[in-house]
Design an enzyme around this catalytic site. Structure first.
Site, short mmCIF file in Angstrom:
data_model
loop_
_atom_site.label_atom_id
_atom_site.label_comp_id
_atom_site.label_asym_id
_atom_site.label_seq_id
_atom_site.Cartn_x
_atom_site.Cartn_y
_atom_site.Cartn_z
N HIS A 196 1.01 -1.11 -0.07
CA HIS A 196 0.16 0.05 0.03
C HIS A 196 0.70 1.00 -0.09
O HIS A 196 0.41 2.58 -0.19
CB HIS A 196 -0.87 0.04 1.34
CG HIS A 196 -0.41 0.31 2.40
ND1 HIS A 196 0.04 -0.73 3.22
CD2 HIS A 196 0.20 1.36 3.10
CE1 HIS A 196 0.58 -0.10 4.42
NE2 HIS A 196 0.58 1.17 4.35
N ASP A 224 0.10 -7.82 1.18
CA ASP A 224 0.50 -6.42 1.56
C ASP A 224 2.09 -5.87 1.53
O ASP A 224 2.59 -5.21 2.53
CB ASP A 224 -0.03 -5.50 3.01
CG ASP A 224 -0.06 -4.03 2.64
OD1 ASP A 224 -0.03 -3.40 1.67
OD2 ASP A 224 0.01 -3.48 3.78
N SER A 277 4.60 2.32 8.11
CA SER A 277 4.46 1.29 7.08
C SER A 277 5.52 0.89 6.45
O SER A 277 6.27 1.74 5.56
CB SER A 277 3.03 1.69 6.21
OG SER A 277 2.07 2.06 6.98
#
Length: 509
Positions: A121, A152, A236
């Site tokens: 993402h 992911d 992230s």
């Protein structure tokens, strides 16, 4: 007591009552009234001695007093070592965004050839990426090698690695996420809010977390490490690190209503991320082996019915006829205990274990059937396997009814105005869902597809009226279609959660 003291005491109580001050007394039981007749003698009350708490320390380990100075020095050393290999990633957004608009995240250098591990993402909307090594301010342009939305995970490759570099790229040491234990200290390293070189600490709060819907993909594999280390936007793709300085997870998400750290952070286990990265680097895509089964959690009733001594494994509710599992001898109603020699106790854990293997590989399985564990071996397939064609067709392609000898025959009904085909629940599914209509397929372009009703869920109510079978669901939707009315469906998803879908109209322009 003298008369003077008695008068003083009475005066004090009177003042307390008049002023409303509290009157305190010991919490003793009220005295019993004097009986008119002496009661018969009774047996003395039985006194039971109960031990509260266990004697001594836990038997599993000796717990000593930690040396905080040593721990502090160790975390400092780990932070210094790992921080060099964790990078800042800035991506320029593509069409539809203002020119120069960027998003930022983190990444982990996993090869001196310039490969960087991050979240899918983080680079999902990237036209190009800038990677900065916070430790020495080196900057590189980077390309996206590949993305795997189901986990992911993504991989970038830096351009011009080695050109004018005085030293090689710092490469992270990767650990074994299967060796993690709850309570173990970990550090989260990344660039939250574009604040480079940020290190936070915590413990492993839980392992094998799933059902979070943190990965927006129909086939998402969620087998997260949970931690209370502070994780915020920008973390992230960063590293979750143990006290040996090894990366054990790729930081992915946090559980918070507003997106800010709330003590619930999640990371993809590095063992899974490593396999995905190797496939992306080698093929540009993830080549994942498939078994051809649907599984559900095992509860006490399932374990008792199967004659199991304890609750473990996952319940096989469907076996694709002619698929790898069917050829290996797996049957609906089996309890799958192990994949590749490792235990599986939840559907997400089963997915994660299976994701470690590629098509064509043989995988040892352990299943419980007939009161005993049995060893089987399956050769995994890929999406081109004809037996799995409907399996991989997605929620918008009708699935062929399963008629193999291992499939339980169930009734089916179609709601053509809405584009949905239902079937009754199988016996194992009835244990999991009790009643309802299983959404077997969705017609492309139908009202159900446009309004997002997913295949593989169970409709339990239409307009707040319970439905127990496929035919009841069809009749309820047909009545609404004749009246040209919308339909509110209450469904249960495979993870057991309840969701609502509002199908706006039975007719599509």
């Amino acid at each position: 007591m003298t008369l003077r003291r008695l008068l003083f005491a009475l005066a004090a109580v009177s003042v307390g009552v008049l002023l409303g001050l509290p009157v305190v007394r010991l919490l003793q039981p009220d005295p019993e009234p004097v009986p008119q007749q002496a009661p018969a003698p009774s047996a003395p009350a039985r006194v039971e001695t109960v031990q509260i708490g266990a004697d001594g320390p836990p038997p599993a380990a000796e717990i000593g007093t930690p040396d905080l100075a040593d721990i502090s020095q160790q975390t400092q050393a780990v932070a210094r070592a790992v921080d060099r290999a964790v990078v800042y990633i800035e991506v320029e957004l593509g069409p539809g965004y203002a020119r120069g608009q960027t998003e930022a995240g983190s990444g982990i250098i996993i090869s001196d050839a310039g490969y960087v591990l991050t979240n899918a993402h983080v680079v999902a909307r990237a036209t190009e990426a800038l990677v900065i090594l916070p430790s020495d301010k080196r900057e590189y342009r980077a390309e996206v090698v590949g993305r795997d939305p189901t986990t992911d995970i993504a991989v970038l490759r830096l351009f011009e690695v080695g050109v004018d570099d005085e030293e090689p790229l710092p490469v992270a040491s990767l650990g074994d996420s299967d060796a993690l234990e709850v309570g173990e200290w970990v550090l989260a390293v990344g660039s939250p809010y574009r604040l480079m070189n940020t290190v936070t600490s915590g413990i492993v709060s839980a392992l094998g977390r799933g059902g979070l819907n943190a990965i927006p993909n129909e086939f998402a594999i969620e087998d997260f490490i949970q931690t209370d280390a502070a994780i915020n936007p920008g973390n992230s793709g960063g590293a979750l690190v143990n006290l040996q300085g090894q990366v054990v997870g790729v930081v992915t998400a946090n559980a918070s209503d507003n997106g800010y750290a709330a003590g619930y952070g999640f990371a993809v286990p590095i063992n899974l991320a490593r396999v995905v990265a190797e496939s992306l680097i080698r093929y540009g895509e993830v080549r994942r082996g498939y078994l051809g089964v649907e599984v559900f959690p095992v509860d006490r009733a399932d374990a008792r019915e199967a004659g199991m001594p304890d609750v473990r494994g996952v319940l096989v509710t469907r076996v694709v006829s002619g698929g790898p599992a069917a050829q290996a001898g797996v049957r609906p109603g089996d309890v799958l205990l192990e994949v590749g020699g490792r235990s599986v106790d939840a559907p997400n854990q089963f997915q994660s274990r299976l994701a470690m293997f590629q098509p064509g590989e043989g995988v040892e399985l352990s299943v419980w059937r007939g009161g005993e564990a049995r060893a089987l071996e399956a050769t995994l397939s890929d999406p081109t396997d004809p037996s799995l064609e409907d399996w991989f067709a997605g929620p918008s392609t009708p699935a062929s009814p399963q008629t193999g000898p291992q499939e339980e025959e169930v009734a089916r009904s179609e709601a053509p105005d809405w584009g949905v085909r239902f079937r009754d629940l199988t016996r194992p599914e009835r244990r999991a869902f009790e009643s309802g209509a299983f959404v077997e397929s969705i017609e492309p372009g139908s009202a159900a597809e446009l309004d997002g009703l997913p295949r593989g869920t169970v409709v339990v109510a239409v307009e707040n009226r319970p439905v127990a079978t496929a035919e009841e669901a069809r009749v309820a939707l047909a009545r609404l279609a004749r009246q040209d009315r919308p339909a509110l469906l209450r469904v249960r998803r495979p993870d057991g959660r309840t969701a609502f879908y509002d199908l706006a109209s039975p007719f599509v322009d």
